[in-house]
Design a protein around this motif. Structure first.
Motif, PDB file in Angstrom:
ATOM      1  N   ASN A  40      29.144 -23.988 -15.432  1.00 53.56           N
ATOM      2  CA  ASN A  40      27.654 -23.815 -15.183  1.00 53.56           C
ATOM      3  C   ASN A  40      27.589 -22.399 -15.602  1.00 53.56           C
ATOM      4  N   PRO A  41      27.549 -21.919 -16.665  1.00 58.04           N
ATOM      5  CA  PRO A  41      27.369 -20.542 -16.871  1.00 58.04           C
ATOM      6  C   PRO A  41      25.833 -19.930 -17.049  1.00 58.04           C
ATOM      7  N   ILE A  42      25.030 -20.829 -17.044  1.00 56.31           N
ATOM      8  CA  ILE A  42      23.622 -20.809 -16.960  1.00 56.31           C
ATOM      9  C   ILE A  42      22.799 -21.600 -15.982  1.00 56.31           C
ATOM     10  N   LYS A  43      22.135 -21.160 -14.910  1.00 56.89           N
ATOM     11  CA  LYS A  43      21.184 -22.150 -14.465  1.00 56.89           C
ATOM     12  C   LYS A  43      19.943 -21.810 -14.741  1.00 56.89           C
ATOM     13  N   THR A  44      19.548 -23.114 -15.222  1.00 55.33           N
ATOM     14  CA  THR A  44      17.874 -23.043 -15.328  1.00 55.33           C
ATOM     15  C   THR A  44      17.335 -24.345 -14.883  1.00 55.33           C
ATOM     16  N   GLU A  45      16.188 -24.551 -14.782  1.00 52.02           N
ATOM     17  CA  GLU A  45      15.381 -25.807 -14.281  1.00 52.02           C
ATOM     18  C   GLU A  45      15.836 -27.049 -14.813  1.00 52.02           C
ATOM     19  N   ASN A  46      15.951 -26.962 -16.243  1.00 50.83           N
ATOM     20  CA  ASN A  46      16.261 -28.234 -17.231  1.00 50.83           C
ATOM     21  C   ASN A  46      17.805 -28.489 -17.461  1.00 50.83           C
ATOM     22  N   VAL A  47      18.572 -27.252 -17.187  1.00 53.70           N
ATOM     23  CA  VAL A  47      20.283 -27.158 -17.590  1.00 53.70           C
ATOM     24  C   VAL A  47      21.154 -27.456 -16.517  1.00 53.70           C
ATOM     25  N   LYS A  48      21.771 -28.386 -16.485  1.00 49.32           N
ATOM     26  CA  LYS A  48      22.606 -28.768 -15.084  1.00 49.32           C
ATOM     27  C   LYS A  48      24.145 -28.254 -15.202  1.00 49.32           C
ATOM     28  N   GLY A  49      24.314 -27.980 -16.562  1.00 48.18           N
ATOM     29  CA  GLY A  49      25.708 -27.556 -16.970  1.00 48.18           C
ATOM     30  C   GLY A  49      26.160 -27.814 -18.427  1.00 48.18           C
ATOM     31  N   VAL A  50      27.359 -27.161 -18.808  1.00 45.96           N
ATOM     32  CA  VAL A  50      27.890 -27.221 -20.258  1.00 45.96           C
ATOM     33  C   VAL A  50      29.216 -27.845 -20.238  1.00 45.96           C
ATOM     34  N   ILE A  51      29.297 -28.964 -20.706  1.00 51.26           N
ATOM     35  CA  ILE A  51      30.676 -29.682 -21.148  1.00 51.26           C
ATOM     36  C   ILE A  51      31.554 -29.295 -22.374  1.00 51.26           C
ATOM     37  N   LYS A  52      32.559 -28.829 -22.164  1.00 59.78           N
ATOM     38  CA  LYS A  52      33.318 -28.096 -23.241  1.00 59.78           C
ATOM     39  C   LYS A  52      34.034 -29.398 -23.837  1.00 59.78           C
ATOM     40  N   GLU A  53      33.935 -29.179 -25.353  1.00 58.62           N
ATOM     41  CA  GLU A  53      34.559 -30.263 -26.157  1.00 58.62           C
ATOM     42  C   GLU A  53      35.599 -29.392 -27.018  1.00 58.62           C
ATOM     43  N   GLN A  54      36.412 -29.983 -27.731  1.00 56.21           N
ATOM     44  CA  GLN A  54      37.232 -29.393 -28.716  1.00 56.21           C
ATOM     45  C   GLN A  54      36.805 -28.143 -29.460  1.00 56.21           C
ATOM     46  N   THR A  55      35.754 -28.814 -30.384  1.00 57.81           N
ATOM     47  CA  THR A  55      35.225 -27.567 -31.059  1.00 57.81           C
ATOM     48  C   THR A  55      33.523 -27.623 -30.735  1.00 57.81           C
ATOM     49  N   ASP A  56      33.042 -28.049 -29.678  1.00 60.56           N
ATOM     50  CA  ASP A  56      31.771 -27.868 -29.449  1.00 60.56           C
ATOM     51  C   ASP A  56      31.316 -27.899 -27.935  1.00 60.56           C
ATOM     52  N   PHE A  57      30.008 -27.900 -27.817  1.00 60.11           N
ATOM     53  CA  PHE A  57      29.687 -28.021 -26.401  1.00 60.11           C
ATOM     54  C   PHE A  57      28.566 -29.134 -26.272  1.00 60.11           C
ATOM     55  N   VAL A  58      28.565 -29.646 -25.089  1.00 64.69           N
ATOM     56  CA  VAL A  58      27.507 -30.634 -24.902  1.00 64.69           C
ATOM     57  C   VAL A  58      26.365 -30.081 -23.711  1.00 64.69           C
ATOM     58  N   ILE A  59      25.370 -29.899 -24.096  1.00 65.36           N
ATOM     59  CA  ILE A  59      24.426 -29.489 -22.871  1.00 65.36           C
ATOM     60  C   ILE A  59      24.067 -30.573 -21.853  1.00 65.36           C
ATOM     61  N   TRP A  60      24.419 -30.403 -20.725  1.00 69.26           N
ATOM     62  CA  TRP A  60      23.898 -31.444 -19.512  1.00 69.26           C
ATOM     63  C   TRP A  60      22.510 -31.117 -19.247  1.00 69.26           C
ATOM     64  N   VAL A  61      21.555 -31.796 -19.387  1.00 72.15           N
ATOM     65  CA  VAL A  61      20.432 -31.552 -18.897  1.00 72.15           C
ATOM     66  C   VAL A  61      19.699 -32.457 -17.931  1.00 72.15           C
ATOM     67  N   GLU A  62      18.812 -31.933 -17.216  1.00 69.77           N
ATOM     68  CA  GLU A  62      18.236 -32.576 -15.912  1.00 69.77           C
ATOM     69  C   GLU A  62      17.024 -33.785 -16.670  1.00 69.77           C
ATOM     70  N   PRO A  63      16.882 -34.848 -16.245  1.00 65.28           N
ATOM     71  CA  PRO A  63      15.818 -35.663 -16.480  1.00 65.28           C
ATOM     72  C   PRO A  63      14.453 -34.967 -16.263  1.00 65.28           C
ATOM     73  N   PRO A  64      13.566 -35.779 -16.783  1.00 58.69           N
ATOM     74  CA  PRO A  64      12.126 -35.331 -16.160  1.00 58.69           C
ATOM     75  C   PRO A  64      11.814 -35.638 -14.846  1.00 58.69           C
ATOM     76  N   LYS A  65      11.132 -34.792 -14.025  1.00 62.49           N
ATOM     77  CA  LYS A  65      10.535 -35.133 -12.909  1.00 62.49           C
ATOM     78  C   LYS A  65       9.412 -35.694 -12.826  1.00 62.49           C
ATOM     79  N   THR A  66       8.861 -37.127 -12.476  1.00 60.82           N
ATOM     80  CA  THR A  66       7.542 -37.597 -12.348  1.00 60.82           C
ATOM     81  C   THR A  66       6.573 -36.857 -11.480  1.00 60.82           C
ATOM     82  N   GLN A  67       5.616 -37.000 -11.972  1.00 67.38           N
ATOM     83  CA  GLN A  67       4.433 -36.206 -11.253  1.00 67.38           C
ATOM     84  C   GLN A  67       3.738 -36.994 -10.233  1.00 67.38           C
TER      85      GLN A  67
END
Length: 137
Positions: A109-136
């Motif tokens: 969890n290096p960065i906390k934003t409204e849309n980003v929940k965390g970062v998943i480390k892979e061997q050579t890359d990252f996967v950005i875990w994002v939050e789903p849209p919120k219904t109005q």
């Protein structure tokens, strides 16, 4: 030890991997014709009919301020968690990669934003875990 595990669905936007909690996803469908609605915000690509339900299609590239090359082929449709309305929302993505299980130990969890929940480390890359849209409301 019992680790917390979460199933996520991975997708690509501009050749980068992102994921969202599978519990928020209703289904994944092929992109169909979208009807553009005048005077809507830039992130709304239009609406589509999905089994008789009008579904608003959002472009997460615009929401996340990414280059928008408009080559999305798939739509991730999210569960509607708002009981006050029937708004169905989908994200147009370039491709859906896989469903996988992750553990808390894999998430940074290096960065906390409204849309980003965390970062998943892979061997050579990252996967950005994002939050789903919120219904109005």
């Amino acid at each position: 030890m019992n680790e917390n595990k979460t199933q996520v669905i991975e997708f690509k936007l501009n050749n980068k991997k992102y994921c969202v909690d599978l519990n928020h996803v209703a289904e994944v469908v092929d992109k169909d014709d979208l009807t553009q609605i005048p005077n809507t915000p830039n992130h709304i690509e239009g609406v589509m009919d999905l089994r008789g339900e009008t579904t608003t299609i959002i472009n997460p590239k615009t929401v996340f301020d990414l280059q928008n090359n408009k080559n999305g082929k798939r739509i991730i449709v999210f569960e509607n968690t708002n009981q006050n309305n029937n708004d169905n929302i989908g994200w147009i993505v370039d491709e859906v990669h896989q469903v996988r299980q992750i553990t808390n130990e894999e998430i940074d969890n290096p960065i906390k934003t409204e849309n980003v929940k965390g970062v998943i480390k892979e061997q050579t890359d990252f996967v950005i875990w994002v939050e789903p849209p919120k219904t109005q409301n």
